[in-house]
Design a protein around this motif. Structure first.
Motif, PDB file in Angstrom:
ATOM      1  N   ARG A 134       0.625  -1.284  -0.189  1.00 55.92           N
ATOM      2  CA  ARG A 134      -0.021  -0.274  -0.024  1.00 55.92           C
ATOM      3  C   ARG A 134       0.752   1.225   0.153  1.00 55.92           C
ATOM      4  O   ARG A 134       1.679   0.904  -0.020  1.00 55.92           O
ATOM      5  CB  ARG A 134      -0.835   0.359   0.905  1.00 55.92           C
ATOM      6  CG  ARG A 134      -1.878  -1.033   1.427  1.00 55.92           C
ATOM      7  CD  ARG A 134      -2.618  -1.183   2.585  1.00 55.92           C
ATOM      8  NE  ARG A 134      -2.093  -1.560   3.024  1.00 55.92           N
ATOM      9  CZ  ARG A 134      -1.824  -1.204   4.525  1.00 55.92           C
ATOM     10  NH1 ARG A 134      -3.467  -0.454   5.457  1.00 55.92           N
ATOM     11  NH2 ARG A 134      -1.191  -0.986   5.887  1.00 55.92           N
ATOM     12  N   LEU A 135       0.443   2.342  -0.625  1.00 60.86           N
ATOM     13  CA  LEU A 135       0.924   3.561  -0.380  1.00 60.86           C
ATOM     14  C   LEU A 135       0.092   4.102  -0.276  1.00 60.86           C
ATOM     15  O   LEU A 135      -1.281   4.706  -0.544  1.00 60.86           O
ATOM     16  CB  LEU A 135       1.869   3.998  -1.617  1.00 60.86           C
ATOM     17  CG  LEU A 135       2.541   5.414  -2.567  1.00 60.86           C
ATOM     18  CD1 LEU A 135       3.234   5.287  -1.904  1.00 60.86           C
ATOM     19  CD2 LEU A 135       1.760   5.428  -4.075  1.00 60.86           C
ATOM     20  N   SER A 136       0.698   6.054   0.692  1.00 59.72           N
ATOM     21  CA  SER A 136       0.151   6.560   1.186  1.00 59.72           C
ATOM     22  C   SER A 136      -0.226   8.085   0.454  1.00 59.72           C
ATOM     23  O   SER A 136       1.348   8.075   0.045  1.00 59.72           O
ATOM     24  CB  SER A 136       0.103   6.919   2.149  1.00 59.72           C
ATOM     25  OG  SER A 136      -0.008   6.159   3.436  1.00 59.72           O
ATOM     26  N   LEU A 137      -0.977   8.614  -0.434  1.00 61.83           N
ATOM     27  CA  LEU A 137      -1.378   9.762  -1.411  1.00 61.83           C
ATOM     28  C   LEU A 137      -1.325  11.312  -0.161  1.00 61.83           C
ATOM     29  O   LEU A 137      -3.816  11.179  -0.082  1.00 61.83           O
ATOM     30  CB  LEU A 137      -1.992   9.530  -2.676  1.00 61.83           C
ATOM     31  CG  LEU A 137      -1.785   8.685  -2.844  1.00 61.83           C
ATOM     32  CD1 LEU A 137      -2.325   8.120  -4.299  1.00 61.83           C
ATOM     33  CD2 LEU A 137       0.305   8.488  -3.158  1.00 61.83           C
ATOM     34  N   HIS A 138      -1.055  11.886  -0.714  1.00 66.56           N
ATOM     35  CA  HIS A 138      -1.709  13.136   0.719  1.00 66.56           C
ATOM     36  C   HIS A 138      -1.435  14.232  -0.857  1.00 66.56           C
ATOM     37  O   HIS A 138      -1.365  14.633  -2.096  1.00 66.56           O
ATOM     38  CB  HIS A 138      -0.460  13.985   0.726  1.00 66.56           C
ATOM     39  CG  HIS A 138      -0.392  13.681   2.129  1.00 66.56           C
ATOM     40  ND1 HIS A 138      -0.354  14.277   3.112  1.00 66.56           N
ATOM     41  CD2 HIS A 138       0.537  12.995   2.748  1.00 66.56           C
ATOM     42  CE1 HIS A 138      -0.422  13.855   4.586  1.00 66.56           C
ATOM     43  NE2 HIS A 138       0.693  12.625   4.098  1.00 66.56           N
ATOM     44  N   THR A 139      -3.949  14.349  -1.020  1.00 69.75           N
ATOM     45  CA  THR A 139      -4.122  15.508  -1.465  1.00 69.75           C
ATOM     46  C   THR A 139      -4.500  16.716  -0.697  1.00 69.75           C
ATOM     47  O   THR A 139      -3.991  17.065  -0.258  1.00 69.75           O
ATOM     48  CB  THR A 139      -5.880  14.928  -2.307  1.00 69.75           C
ATOM     49  OG1 THR A 139      -6.647  14.797  -1.066  1.00 69.75           O
ATOM     50  CG2 THR A 139      -5.249  13.446  -2.740  1.00 69.75           C
ATOM     51  N   SER A 140      -4.893  17.230  -1.420  1.00 69.83           N
ATOM     52  CA  SER A 140      -4.589  18.698  -0.629  1.00 69.83           C
ATOM     53  C   SER A 140      -6.198  19.091   0.217  1.00 69.83           C
ATOM     54  O   SER A 140      -5.929  19.616   1.330  1.00 69.83           O
ATOM     55  CB  SER A 140      -5.095  19.845  -1.443  1.00 69.83           C
ATOM     56  OG  SER A 140      -6.281  19.332  -2.624  1.00 69.83           O
ATOM     57  N   GLU A 141      -6.895  17.906   0.516  1.00 69.98           N
ATOM     58  CA  GLU A 141      -7.865  17.761   1.174  1.00 69.98           C
ATOM     59  C   GLU A 141      -7.791  16.036   2.527  1.00 69.98           C
ATOM     60  O   GLU A 141      -8.479  16.118   3.225  1.00 69.98           O
ATOM     61  CB  GLU A 141      -9.504  17.415   0.481  1.00 69.98           C
ATOM     62  CG  GLU A 141      -9.415  18.449   0.142  1.00 69.98           C
ATOM     63  CD  GLU A 141     -10.154  18.047  -1.542  1.00 69.98           C
ATOM     64  OE1 GLU A 141     -11.578  17.538  -1.562  1.00 69.98           O
ATOM     65  OE2 GLU A 141     -11.273  19.627  -1.737  1.00 69.98           O
ATOM     66  N   LYS A 142      -7.277  15.553   1.879  1.00 72.69           N
ATOM     67  CA  LYS A 142      -6.673  14.568   2.771  1.00 72.69           C
ATOM     68  C   LYS A 142      -5.766  13.120   2.145  1.00 72.69           C
ATOM     69  O   LYS A 142      -4.742  13.729   1.604  1.00 72.69           O
ATOM     70  CB  LYS A 142      -8.085  13.223   2.656  1.00 72.69           C
ATOM     71  CG  LYS A 142      -8.480  13.321   1.180  1.00 72.69           C
ATOM     72  CD  LYS A 142      -9.786  12.587   0.453  1.00 72.69           C
ATOM     73  CE  LYS A 142     -10.570  12.157  -0.738  1.00 72.69           C
ATOM     74  NZ  LYS A 142     -12.236  11.062  -0.625  1.00 72.69           N
ATOM     75  N   ILE A 143      -5.567  12.308   3.254  1.00 71.69           N
ATOM     76  CA  ILE A 143      -4.915  11.041   2.671  1.00 71.69           C
ATOM     77  C   ILE A 143      -5.851   9.908   2.581  1.00 71.69           C
ATOM     78  O   ILE A 143      -6.421   9.590   2.681  1.00 71.69           O
ATOM     79  CB  ILE A 143      -3.855  11.022   3.813  1.00 71.69           C
ATOM     80  CG1 ILE A 143      -3.491  12.214   4.742  1.00 71.69           C
ATOM     81  CG2 ILE A 143      -2.662   9.772   4.045  1.00 71.69           C
ATOM     82  CD1 ILE A 143      -2.557  11.948   6.010  1.00 71.69           C
ATOM     83  N   ILE A 144      -4.717   9.654   0.821  1.00 74.61           N
ATOM     84  CA  ILE A 144      -6.004   8.057   0.889  1.00 74.61           C
ATOM     85  C   ILE A 144      -4.588   7.095   0.483  1.00 74.61           C
ATOM     86  O   ILE A 144      -3.421   7.037   0.219  1.00 74.61           O
ATOM     87  CB  ILE A 144      -6.692   9.023  -0.941  1.00 74.61           C
ATOM     88  CG1 ILE A 144      -6.964   9.575  -0.982  1.00 74.61           C
ATOM     89  CG2 ILE A 144      -7.048   7.079  -1.319  1.00 74.61           C
ATOM     90  CD1 ILE A 144      -6.899  10.246  -2.199  1.00 74.61           C
ATOM     91  N   VAL A 145      -4.706   6.226   1.099  1.00 70.80           N
ATOM     92  CA  VAL A 145      -4.477   4.760   1.307  1.00 70.80           C
ATOM     93  C   VAL A 145      -4.492   4.157   0.276  1.00 70.80           C
ATOM     94  O   VAL A 145      -6.142   3.412   0.004  1.00 70.80           O
ATOM     95  CB  VAL A 145      -4.008   4.151   3.071  1.00 70.80           C
ATOM     96  CG1 VAL A 145      -3.196   2.998   2.370  1.00 70.80           C
ATOM     97  CG2 VAL A 145      -3.509   5.044   4.071  1.00 70.80           C
TER      98      VAL A 145
END
Length: 248
Positions: free
Chosen positions: A144-155
């Motif tokens: 899995r990889l954690s991705l930071h968007t401008s609004e939230k963190i998506i794994v």
């Protein structure tokens, strides 16, 4: 403006004092409201103290920093991990997309981490589980990889990423469910950490999951056809590397 509060955990007395002194000297906007040198001590104090930032060593004498996070299930602090761990741990921090300071750190390292964490969304349980898995089992391939968007963190599951495309200092992730995720990190950042898990940098602007490559067309300058019918250009200097990778 109200001061930010912090709590510092490290099992080495000298390291604990050094970090506290550096925070007080170089970041007077941050008040240290507590410190601890063990899982037991930190867990007890954090039941009542509610810091904005938690500086947390990973390897402690009576357990790990993860034990503290599991014991204090309602913790609201933003976490900066402070560790002397080697390269495998750095990979883990990147996949989990959490802030860290690597010992021995510089004042610039400390300032950068504090600046990032001030703007950070609180780490999610799934995000911390990615980090815990990779630190505890460093030889395993991350899933899995954690991705930071401008609004939230998506794994996201890595196997569901079809490709990544550069957009100046941003990167767009194209997912198997046809969703797109825009994150504020460069394609090079992700190319460096995903090269170990089946991804190929085929062009200055494109990173591709090998599992989704259908064929490589050598004509018209060379391009890949993916399973979702997308055509991805291949740079001239990458052709031999791509052919070799696909043969394997």
């Amino acid at each position: 403006m109200n001061k930010l509060t912090s709590f510092v955990v490290d099992d080495i007395p000298e390291a604990l004092e050094l970090l506290c002194n550096d925070i007080e000297e170089y970041h007077p906007e941050i008040e240290i409201i507590g410190k601890a040198s063990s899982v037991v001590e930190a867990s007890k104090l954090l039941q009542t103290k509610k810091p904005d930032i938690l500086f947390l060593d990973i390897m402690l004498g009576d357990g790990t920093g993860f034990d503290i996070l599991e014991i204090i299930s309602n913790l609201t602090a933003k976490v900066i991990f402070v560790t002397a761990s080697e390269e495998y741990a750095i990979k883990a921090f990147k996949f989990a997309a959490v802030d860290y300071i690597l010992k021995p750190y510089s004042i610039e390292d400390l300032s950068t981490a504090i600046h990032r964490v001030k703007e950070q969304i609180h780490p999610k349980t799934e995000q911390l589980s990615v980090l815990k898995q990779l630190v505890n089992k460093p030889t395993e391939q991350p899933s899995r990889l954690s991705l930071h968007t401008s609004e939230k963190i998506i794994v996201v599951p890595i196997k569901d990423i079809i490709r990544c495309k550069a957009d100046n200092n941003y990167t767009t992730f194209y997912m198997q469910d046809q969703s797109k995720i825009l994150v504020s990190k460069t394609l090079k950042y992700y190319a460096d950490i995903l090269k170990e898990v089946n991804f190929l940098r085929v062009h200055q602007s494109h990173l591709v999951n090998k599992s989704f490559i259908k064929e490589f067309i050598k004509s018209d300058g060379g391009y890949l056809v993916l399973k979702d019918t997308t055509n991805i250009p291949v740079s001239a200097r990458k052709k031999s590397e791509i052919i070799s990778a696909l043969k394997k």
